[in-house]
Design a protein around this motif. Structure first.
Motif, PDB file in Angstrom:
ATOM      1  N   ASP A   1       4.058  -1.787   6.828  1.00  0.00           N
ATOM      2  CA  ASP A   1       4.324  -2.924   7.701  1.00  0.00           C
ATOM      3  C   ASP A   1       3.043  -3.292   8.446  1.00  0.00           C
ATOM      4  O   ASP A   1       2.557  -2.511   9.262  1.00  0.00           O
ATOM      5  N   LEU A   2       2.500  -4.456   8.136  1.00  0.00           N
ATOM      6  CA  LEU A   2       1.267  -4.894   8.793  1.00  0.00           C
ATOM      7  C   LEU A   2       1.554  -6.040   9.759  1.00  0.00           C
ATOM      8  O   LEU A   2       0.662  -6.779  10.153  1.00  0.00           O
ATOM      9  N   GLY A   3       2.831  -6.174  10.101  1.00  0.00           N
ATOM     10  CA  GLY A   3       3.278  -7.286  10.931  1.00  0.00           C
ATOM     11  C   GLY A   3       2.566  -7.386  12.273  1.00  0.00           C
ATOM     12  O   GLY A   3       2.463  -8.464  12.850  1.00  0.00           O
ATOM     13  N   ASP A   4       2.060  -6.263  12.763  1.00  0.00           N
ATOM     14  CA  ASP A   4       1.421  -6.310  14.090  1.00  0.00           C
ATOM     15  C   ASP A   4      -0.100  -6.470  14.002  1.00  0.00           C
ATOM     16  O   ASP A   4      -0.791  -6.419  15.016  1.00  0.00           O
ATOM     17  N   ILE A   5      -0.625  -6.663  12.789  1.00  0.00           N
ATOM     18  CA  ILE A   5      -2.074  -6.894  12.674  1.00  0.00           C
ATOM     19  C   ILE A   5      -2.299  -8.390  12.430  1.00  0.00           C
ATOM     20  O   ILE A   5      -1.924  -8.912  11.388  1.00  0.00           O
ATOM     21  N   PRO A   6      -2.870  -9.083  13.404  1.00  0.00           N
ATOM     22  CA  PRO A   6      -2.978 -10.541  13.296  1.00  0.00           C
ATOM     23  C   PRO A   6      -3.976 -10.977  12.217  1.00  0.00           C
ATOM     24  O   PRO A   6      -4.854 -10.213  11.819  1.00  0.00           O
ATOM     25  N   TYR A   7      -3.791 -12.215  11.766  1.00  0.00           N
ATOM     26  CA  TYR A   7      -4.752 -12.853  10.858  1.00  0.00           C
ATOM     27  C   TYR A   7      -5.784 -13.589  11.697  1.00  0.00           C
ATOM     28  O   TYR A   7      -5.447 -14.033  12.782  1.00  0.00           O
ATOM     29  N   PRO A   8      -7.001 -13.778  11.231  1.00  0.00           N
ATOM     30  CA  PRO A   8      -7.562 -13.206  10.013  1.00  0.00           C
ATOM     31  C   PRO A   8      -7.843 -11.724  10.198  1.00  0.00           C
ATOM     32  O   PRO A   8      -8.211 -11.280  11.279  1.00  0.00           O
ATOM     33  N   ARG A   9      -7.693 -10.977   9.140  1.00  0.00           N
ATOM     34  CA  ARG A   9      -7.824  -9.530   9.223  1.00  0.00           C
ATOM     35  C   ARG A   9      -9.264  -9.086   8.994  1.00  0.00           C
ATOM     36  O   ARG A   9      -9.966  -9.647   8.167  1.00  0.00           O
ATOM     37  N   ASP A  10      -9.621  -8.045   9.702  1.00  0.00           N
ATOM     38  CA  ASP A  10     -10.925  -7.427   9.483  1.00  0.00           C
ATOM     39  C   ASP A  10     -10.691  -6.169   8.652  1.00  0.00           C
ATOM     40  O   ASP A  10     -10.208  -5.157   9.161  1.00  0.00           O
ATOM     41  N   LEU A  11     -11.021  -6.254   7.367  1.00  0.00           N
ATOM     42  CA  LEU A  11     -10.725  -5.135   6.471  1.00  0.00           C
ATOM     43  C   LEU A  11     -11.548  -3.886   6.802  1.00  0.00           C
ATOM     44  O   LEU A  11     -11.258  -2.801   6.327  1.00  0.00           O
ATOM     45  N   LEU A  12     -12.593  -4.095   7.605  1.00  0.00           N
ATOM     46  CA  LEU A  12     -13.425  -2.946   7.955  1.00  0.00           C
ATOM     47  C   LEU A  12     -12.962  -2.286   9.261  1.00  0.00           C
ATOM     48  O   LEU A  12     -13.559  -1.309   9.706  1.00  0.00           O
ATOM     49  N   SER A  13     -11.899  -2.821   9.847  1.00  0.00           N
ATOM     50  CA  SER A  13     -11.410  -2.216  11.089  1.00  0.00           C
ATOM     51  C   SER A  13     -10.816  -0.840  10.805  1.00  0.00           C
ATOM     52  O   SER A  13     -10.394  -0.550   9.683  1.00  0.00           O
ATOM     53  N   GLU A  14     -10.785  -0.046  11.843  1.00  0.00           N
ATOM     54  CA  GLU A  14     -10.309   1.330  11.681  1.00  0.00           C
ATOM     55  C   GLU A  14      -8.842   1.364  11.248  1.00  0.00           C
ATOM     56  O   GLU A  14      -8.443   2.139  10.371  1.00  0.00           O
ATOM     57  N   LYS A  15      -8.070   0.476  11.868  1.00  0.00           N
ATOM     58  CA  LYS A  15      -6.632   0.449  11.593  1.00  0.00           C
ATOM     59  C   LYS A  15      -6.348   0.131  10.124  1.00  0.00           C
ATOM     60  O   LYS A  15      -5.561   0.813   9.457  1.00  0.00           O
ATOM     61  N   ILE A  16      -7.012  -0.922   9.621  1.00  0.00           N
ATOM     62  CA  ILE A  16      -6.775  -1.302   8.228  1.00  0.00           C
ATOM     63  C   ILE A  16      -7.384  -0.266   7.286  1.00  0.00           C
ATOM     64  O   ILE A  16      -6.818   0.060   6.245  1.00  0.00           O
ATOM     65  N   GLY A  17      -8.521   0.290   7.687  1.00  0.00           N
ATOM     66  CA  GLY A  17      -9.157   1.336   6.884  1.00  0.00           C
ATOM     67  C   GLY A  17      -8.204   2.504   6.644  1.00  0.00           C
ATOM     68  O   GLY A  17      -8.115   3.043   5.531  1.00  0.00           O
ATOM     69  N   LYS A  18      -7.476   2.859   7.667  1.00  0.00           N
ATOM     70  CA  LYS A  18      -6.523   3.977   7.568  1.00  0.00           C
ATOM     71  C   LYS A  18      -5.398   3.647   6.584  1.00  0.00           C
ATOM     72  O   LYS A  18      -5.010   4.482   5.766  1.00  0.00           O
ATOM     73  N   ILE A  19      -4.885   2.419   6.723  1.00  0.00           N
ATOM     74  CA  ILE A  19      -3.803   2.014   5.816  1.00  0.00           C
ATOM     75  C   ILE A  19      -4.316   1.991   4.386  1.00  0.00           C
ATOM     76  O   ILE A  19      -3.665   2.449   3.453  1.00  0.00           O
ATOM     77  N   LYS A  20      -5.538   1.465   4.216  1.00  0.00           N
ATOM     78  CA  LYS A  20      -6.111   1.368   2.870  1.00  0.00           C
ATOM     79  C   LYS A  20      -6.260   2.760   2.250  1.00  0.00           C
ATOM     80  O   LYS A  20      -5.947   2.961   1.073  1.00  0.00           O
ATOM     81  N   LYS A  21      -6.697   3.703   3.053  1.00  0.00           N
ATOM     82  CA  LYS A  21      -6.871   5.075   2.561  1.00  0.00           C
ATOM     83  C   LYS A  21      -5.525   5.609   2.059  1.00  0.00           C
ATOM     84  O   LYS A  21      -5.427   6.200   0.984  1.00  0.00           O
ATOM     85  N   GLY A  22      -4.488   5.351   2.855  1.00  0.00           N
ATOM     86  CA  GLY A  22      -3.145   5.788   2.464  1.00  0.00           C
ATOM     87  C   GLY A  22      -2.704   5.162   1.156  1.00  0.00           C
ATOM     88  O   GLY A  22      -2.143   5.832   0.285  1.00  0.00           O
ATOM     89  N   ILE A  23      -2.986   3.866   1.012  1.00  0.00           N
ATOM     90  CA  ILE A  23      -2.575   3.153  -0.206  1.00  0.00           C
ATOM     91  C   ILE A  23      -3.337   3.683  -1.418  1.00  0.00           C
ATOM     92  O   ILE A  23      -2.756   3.931  -2.476  1.00  0.00           O
ATOM     93  N   VAL A  24      -4.646   3.872  -1.241  1.00  0.00           N
ATOM     94  CA  VAL A  24      -5.452   4.378  -2.362  1.00  0.00           C
ATOM     95  C   VAL A  24      -4.931   5.744  -2.801  1.00  0.00           C
ATOM     96  O   VAL A  24      -4.733   6.005  -3.991  1.00  0.00           O
ATOM     97  N   GLU A  25      -4.673   6.608  -1.842  1.00  0.00           N
ATOM     98  CA  GLU A  25      -4.173   7.954  -2.176  1.00  0.00           C
ATOM     99  C   GLU A  25      -2.833   7.874  -2.902  1.00  0.00           C
ATOM    100  O   GLU A  25      -2.594   8.575  -3.878  1.00  0.00           O
ATOM    101  N   GLU A  26      -1.989   6.987  -2.391  1.00  0.00           N
ATOM    102  CA  GLU A  26      -0.671   6.803  -2.998  1.00  0.00           C
ATOM    103  C   GLU A  26      -0.806   6.317  -4.443  1.00  0.00           C
ATOM    104  O   GLU A  26      -0.155   6.828  -5.353  1.00  0.00           O
ATOM    105  N   MET A  27      -1.692   5.331  -4.637  1.00  0.00           N
ATOM    106  CA  MET A  27      -1.814   4.748  -5.976  1.00  0.00           C
ATOM    107  C   MET A  27      -2.543   5.679  -6.943  1.00  0.00           C
ATOM    108  O   MET A  27      -2.331   5.616  -8.146  1.00  0.00           O
ATOM    109  N   GLU A  28      -3.391   6.543  -6.401  1.00  0.00           N
ATOM    110  CA  GLU A  28      -4.092   7.486  -7.275  1.00  0.00           C
ATOM    111  C   GLU A  28      -3.160   8.560  -7.821  1.00  0.00           C
ATOM    112  O   GLU A  28      -3.436   9.175  -8.840  1.00  0.00           O
TER     113      GLU A  28
END
Ligand code: ADP
Ligand code: MG
Length: 247
Positions: A211-238
């Motif tokens: 749920d990314l509903g609380d992260i406003p647009y435009p998103r900064d993909l390099l932010s810590e918050k999104i970085g954490k989610i991305k790490k989780g997704i990569v691990e999940e998909m791997e």
């Protein structure tokens, strides 16, 4: 839109492939729901079933009885012999060009403006860049005033910068139109850029939801918050096996 227990299998030569195995998904009627998955995991199949372009073996896609859907494919699928304006109006069933329908003309002006195609109404698809063609396809889908937009990797064929521009424009259009959007992609970054909810499709079902509903647009993909989610997704998909290794 509520998708429940969706099952679909294909027979390919002597082999039976179970693509969707009881998939459940809720698609918000105002936000952007992104289904993220590897190539071959069943994203297009899901979208085709949701759009009613194909029949499920089991399960249902429920929404309001008069809800309309606009579909945008990976390729623009414009009619090469029609101008941009006529392509946009094509789905409305009133392809008379300008002059006759005042309301339609105004809507066409609005759509041309919204999708950045002002001044290109009389151009032919072959005279447009790939990004512009995809914008025309988007305008055509919107002309039909759908409640939901179903988008199948619509920016995947575009170069990095055009793609990134199109994602920004989609967010702008979404802000203006407030449709429910079901967007499928294999790109994690794209999902994180536009998704209010990001769902991982693997092994025939929606396996994980972010749920990314609380992260406003435009998103900064390099932010810590999104970085954490991305790490989780990569691990999940791997964790998933190679393409084509579905049991
Ligand atoms: N019409 C079809 N006939 C047979 N197999 C199909 C058909 N459409 C899709 N498939 C198979 O279903 C699987 C999922 O395909 P698809 O939904 O296109 O995946 P994705 O869009 O995620 O790449 C693939 O293994 C593909 O070969
Ligand atoms: Mg696909």
């Amino acid at each position: 839109m509520r998708i429940r227990d969706l099952c679909k299998e294909y027979q390919v030569a002597a082999k039976r492939i179970e693509v969707l195995k009881g998939l459940n998904l809720d698609v918000d009627n105002h936000g952007i729901t992104v289904v993220l998955g590897r190539s071959g995991c069943g994203k297009t199949t899901l979208l085709r079933l949701a759009a009613g372009l194909e029949q499920a073996d089991r399960g249902s896609v429920e929404m309001g009885s008069d809800a309309k859907m606009g579909v945008i494919f990976q390729e623009p699928r414009l009619m090469p012999w029609l101008t941009v304006g006529d392509n946009i109006l094509f789905g409305t069933g009133k392809r008379q060009g300008r002059g006759r329908h005042r309301v339609l003309n105004r809507h066409l002006d609005y759509l041309l403006d919204l999708t950045g195609l002002k001044g290109f109404e009389d151009a032919y698809p072959s005279q447009l860049s790939g990004g512009m063609q995809q914008r025309a396809a988007l305008a055509r889908a919107l002309a039909y005033k759908p409640d939901y937009l179903l988008m199948d990797e619509p920016f995947a064929a575009l170069d990095y910068f055009t793609r990134s521009q199109m994602q920004k424009e989609l967010l702008k259009i979404h802000q203006a139109e407030q449709k429910g959007i079901l967007f499928v992609t294999h790109s994690i970054d794209e999902a994180l850029t536009i998704g209010k909810k990001v769902v991982i499709l693997e092994d025939g079902g929606c396996r994980k939801e972010y749920d990314l509903g609380d992260i406003p647009y435009p998103r900064d993909l390099l932010s810590e918050k999104i970085g954490k989610i991305k790490k989780g997704i990569v691990e999940e998909m791997e964790k998933t096996g190679e393409i084509g290794m579905l049991p």
